[in-house]
Design a protein around this motif. Sequence first.
Motif, PDB file in Angstrom:
ATOM      1  N   TRP A  10     -33.954 -14.995 -28.070  1.00 43.38           N
ATOM      2  CA  TRP A  10     -34.765 -13.791 -28.235  1.00 43.38           C
ATOM      3  C   TRP A  10     -34.086 -12.579 -27.617  1.00 43.38           C
ATOM      4  O   TRP A  10     -34.116 -11.487 -28.183  1.00 43.38           O
ATOM      5  CB  TRP A  10     -36.148 -14.002 -27.626  1.00 43.38           C
ATOM      6  N   LEU A  11     -33.486 -12.756 -26.447  1.00 43.77           N
ATOM      7  CA  LEU A  11     -32.786 -11.643 -25.801  1.00 43.77           C
ATOM      8  C   LEU A  11     -31.609 -11.180 -26.658  1.00 43.77           C
ATOM      9  O   LEU A  11     -31.389  -9.978 -26.831  1.00 43.77           O
ATOM     10  CB  LEU A  11     -32.295 -12.062 -24.416  1.00 43.77           C
ATOM     11  N   TRP A  12     -30.865 -12.126 -27.213  1.00 51.13           N
ATOM     12  CA  TRP A  12     -29.763 -11.798 -28.104  1.00 51.13           C
ATOM     13  C   TRP A  12     -30.271 -11.032 -29.327  1.00 51.13           C
ATOM     14  O   TRP A  12     -29.683 -10.042 -29.743  1.00 51.13           O
ATOM     15  CB  TRP A  12     -29.049 -13.080 -28.519  1.00 51.13           C
ATOM     16  N   MET A  13     -31.374 -11.477 -29.873  1.00 46.24           N
ATOM     17  CA  MET A  13     -31.950 -10.820 -31.046  1.00 46.24           C
ATOM     18  C   MET A  13     -32.325  -9.380 -30.738  1.00 46.24           C
ATOM     19  O   MET A  13     -32.025  -8.462 -31.510  1.00 46.24           O
ATOM     20  CB  MET A  13     -33.179 -11.592 -31.526  1.00 46.24           C
ATOM     21  N   VAL A  14     -32.965  -9.168 -29.602  1.00 50.15           N
ATOM     22  CA  VAL A  14     -33.393  -7.828 -29.212  1.00 50.15           C
ATOM     23  C   VAL A  14     -32.184  -6.910 -29.025  1.00 50.15           C
ATOM     24  O   VAL A  14     -32.150  -5.790 -29.543  1.00 50.15           O
ATOM     25  CB  VAL A  14     -34.227  -7.882 -27.912  1.00 50.15           C
ATOM     26  N   LEU A  15     -31.178  -7.382 -28.307  1.00 51.60           N
ATOM     27  CA  LEU A  15     -29.986  -6.563 -28.047  1.00 51.60           C
ATOM     28  C   LEU A  15     -29.226  -6.256 -29.331  1.00 51.60           C
ATOM     29  O   LEU A  15     -28.745  -5.141 -29.531  1.00 51.60           O
ATOM     30  CB  LEU A  15     -29.074  -7.270 -27.050  1.00 51.60           C
ATOM     31  N   ARG A  16     -29.133  -7.258 -30.208  1.00 51.75           N
ATOM     32  CA  ARG A  16     -28.403  -7.049 -31.473  1.00 51.75           C
ATOM     33  C   ARG A  16     -29.141  -6.045 -32.365  1.00 51.75           C
ATOM     34  O   ARG A  16     -28.513  -5.190 -32.992  1.00 51.75           O
ATOM     35  CB  ARG A  16     -28.253  -8.383 -32.199  1.00 51.75           C
ATOM     36  N   VAL A  17     -30.470  -6.127 -32.413  1.00 54.39           N
ATOM     37  CA  VAL A  17     -31.255  -5.179 -33.208  1.00 54.39           C
ATOM     38  C   VAL A  17     -31.093  -3.766 -32.655  1.00 54.39           C
ATOM     39  O   VAL A  17     -30.859  -2.810 -33.403  1.00 54.39           O
ATOM     40  CB  VAL A  17     -32.739  -5.578 -33.245  1.00 54.39           C
ATOM     41  N   LEU A  18     -31.211  -3.624 -31.339  1.00 55.93           N
ATOM     42  CA  LEU A  18     -31.081  -2.305 -30.721  1.00 55.93           C
ATOM     43  C   LEU A  18     -29.691  -1.722 -30.960  1.00 55.93           C
ATOM     44  O   LEU A  18     -29.540  -0.516 -31.196  1.00 55.93           O
ATOM     45  CB  LEU A  18     -31.372  -2.391 -29.220  1.00 55.93           C
ATOM     46  N   GLU A  19     -28.678  -2.575 -30.914  1.00 53.44           N
ATOM     47  CA  GLU A  19     -27.301  -2.109 -31.134  1.00 53.44           C
ATOM     48  C   GLU A  19     -27.109  -1.602 -32.547  1.00 53.44           C
ATOM     49  O   GLU A  19     -26.539  -0.523 -32.772  1.00 53.44           O
ATOM     50  CB  GLU A  19     -26.325  -3.243 -30.821  1.00 53.44           C
ATOM     51  N   THR A  20     -27.572  -2.364 -33.536  1.00 54.90           N
ATOM     52  CA  THR A  20     -27.344  -1.962 -34.924  1.00 54.90           C
ATOM     53  C   THR A  20     -28.200  -0.765 -35.318  1.00 54.90           C
ATOM     54  O   THR A  20     -27.780   0.071 -36.120  1.00 54.90           O
ATOM     55  CB  THR A  20     -27.581  -3.149 -35.893  1.00 54.90           C
ATOM     56  N   VAL A  21     -29.397  -0.652 -34.758  1.00 56.45           N
ATOM     57  CA  VAL A  21     -30.222   0.534 -35.008  1.00 56.45           C
ATOM     58  C   VAL A  21     -29.549   1.772 -34.421  1.00 56.45           C
ATOM     59  O   VAL A  21     -29.485   2.830 -35.058  1.00 56.45           O
ATOM     60  CB  VAL A  21     -31.635   0.350 -34.419  1.00 56.45           C
ATOM     61  N   GLU A  22     -29.009   1.640 -33.223  1.00 54.65           N
ATOM     62  CA  GLU A  22     -28.316   2.770 -32.586  1.00 54.65           C
ATOM     63  C   GLU A  22     -27.086   3.175 -33.378  1.00 54.65           C
ATOM     64  O   GLU A  22     -26.790   4.364 -33.541  1.00 54.65           O
ATOM     65  CB  GLU A  22     -27.936   2.389 -31.155  1.00 54.65           C
ATOM     66  N   ALA A  23     -26.358   2.185 -33.903  1.00 55.13           N
ATOM     67  CA  ALA A  23     -25.143   2.470 -34.672  1.00 55.13           C
ATOM     68  C   ALA A  23     -25.450   3.225 -35.959  1.00 55.13           C
ATOM     69  O   ALA A  23     -24.602   3.961 -36.468  1.00 55.13           O
ATOM     70  CB  ALA A  23     -24.415   1.169 -34.994  1.00 55.13           C
ATOM     71  N   HIS A  24     -26.652   3.052 -36.494  1.00 52.65           N
ATOM     72  CA  HIS A  24     -27.045   3.714 -37.743  1.00 52.65           C
ATOM     73  C   HIS A  24     -27.973   4.900 -37.524  1.00 52.65           C
ATOM     74  O   HIS A  24     -28.452   5.485 -38.498  1.00 52.65           O
ATOM     75  CB  HIS A  24     -27.752   2.712 -38.671  1.00 52.65           C
ATOM     76  N   CYS A  25     -28.230   5.271 -36.283  1.00 56.84           N
ATOM     77  CA  CYS A  25     -29.290   6.249 -36.019  1.00 56.84           C
ATOM     78  C   CYS A  25     -28.950   7.650 -36.504  1.00 56.84           C
ATOM     79  O   CYS A  25     -29.835   8.457 -36.752  1.00 56.84           O
ATOM     80  CB  CYS A  25     -29.640   6.267 -34.534  1.00 56.84           C
ATOM     81  N   GLY A  26     -27.651   7.982 -36.620  1.00 54.11           N
ATOM     82  CA  GLY A  26     -27.267   9.306 -37.086  1.00 54.11           C
ATOM     83  C   GLY A  26     -27.187  10.358 -35.998  1.00 54.11           C
ATOM     84  O   GLY A  26     -26.937  11.531 -36.293  1.00 54.11           O
ATOM     85  N   TYR A  27     -27.363   9.963 -34.745  1.00 54.01           N
ATOM     86  CA  TYR A  27     -27.312  10.883 -33.616  1.00 54.01           C
ATOM     87  C   TYR A  27     -26.318  10.390 -32.568  1.00 54.01           C
ATOM     88  O   TYR A  27     -26.264   9.198 -32.267  1.00 54.01           O
ATOM     89  CB  TYR A  27     -28.689  11.011 -32.957  1.00 54.01           C
ATOM     90  N   HIS A  28     -25.553  11.323 -32.028  1.00 56.51           N
ATOM     91  CA  HIS A  28     -24.646  10.990 -30.928  1.00 56.51           C
ATOM     92  C   HIS A  28     -25.109  11.768 -29.702  1.00 56.51           C
ATOM     93  O   HIS A  28     -24.844  12.957 -29.559  1.00 56.51           O
ATOM     94  CB  HIS A  28     -23.206  11.353 -31.278  1.00 56.51           C
ATOM     95  N   PHE A  29     -25.825  11.066 -28.822  1.00 53.98           N
ATOM     96  CA  PHE A  29     -26.410  11.700 -27.649  1.00 53.98           C
ATOM     97  C   PHE A  29     -25.445  11.661 -26.459  1.00 53.98           C
ATOM     98  O   PHE A  29     -24.534  10.835 -26.415  1.00 53.98           O
ATOM     99  CB  PHE A  29     -27.700  10.975 -27.264  1.00 53.98           C
TER     100      PHE A  29
END
Length: 269
Positions: free
Chosen positions: A184-203
Amino acid sequence: MAGIIESGWLYLITHFSDFQLASLGSFFLHESVFFLSGLPFIYLERAGLLSKYKIQTKNNSLAAQEKCITRLLLYHVGVNLPLMIASYPFFRFMGLRSSLPFPSWKVVISQIIFYFILEDFVFYWGHRILHTKWLYKHVHSVHHEYATPFGLTSEYAHPAEILFLGFATIIGPAITGPHLITLWLWMVLRVLETVEAHCGYHFPWSLSNFLPIYGGADFHDYHHRLLYTKSGNYSSTFVYMDWIYGTDKGYRKLKALKCDEVRDDGKQT
């Protein structure tokens, strides 16, 4: 804190079977993390907030965003959920467990690091294959419908691609047979990573600003701006695979040009 987590976990394993937790529980966890982390970027784009951090000036239409959400719900229920249910016997055979005690943090962290490295390696080659002429035209072009990505587009893809690249995500846990909380922890981190990679913003707080080996939104956004087979930047999480095989040359040249422009502007002022 550890006691609270163990008490909550004890409630779960007492009231739900391993199958329910590993399949349905994983699905609901994935959906919750994915949409809660991805939907805010739709709001930011529509409201024009934090636009100075947006990588591309172009915005997606309301219809395009709604299409993405509708298709995602269909794909998740029609592809992801059946896959999670069907894969449970194999994960169980490989040693997946949910019982207490939890594994040590050293075991959890080492497995998560292994999953990220293995996933990135497998994803790179799978993604690169999808950019060959036939597969791009018939499969991967669905994901590239969004040249200006936003968080939820990370999982917008042809069903065949979901199965094909999904293998990169599950191969690590499939090999090691981890505790369910590690999965579950791996799933959460992987989802957050791929969402961030596609977010369209560089903060300013983007991880890529502090960890050079990490790709992030700016790295992957370049991949979406260039269509068809020669876009480069095929990795999912890190940048070293693209660097080793020279598939990030266009991106690095663009970054160098931008740095030169910034230096020239500084000299003029």
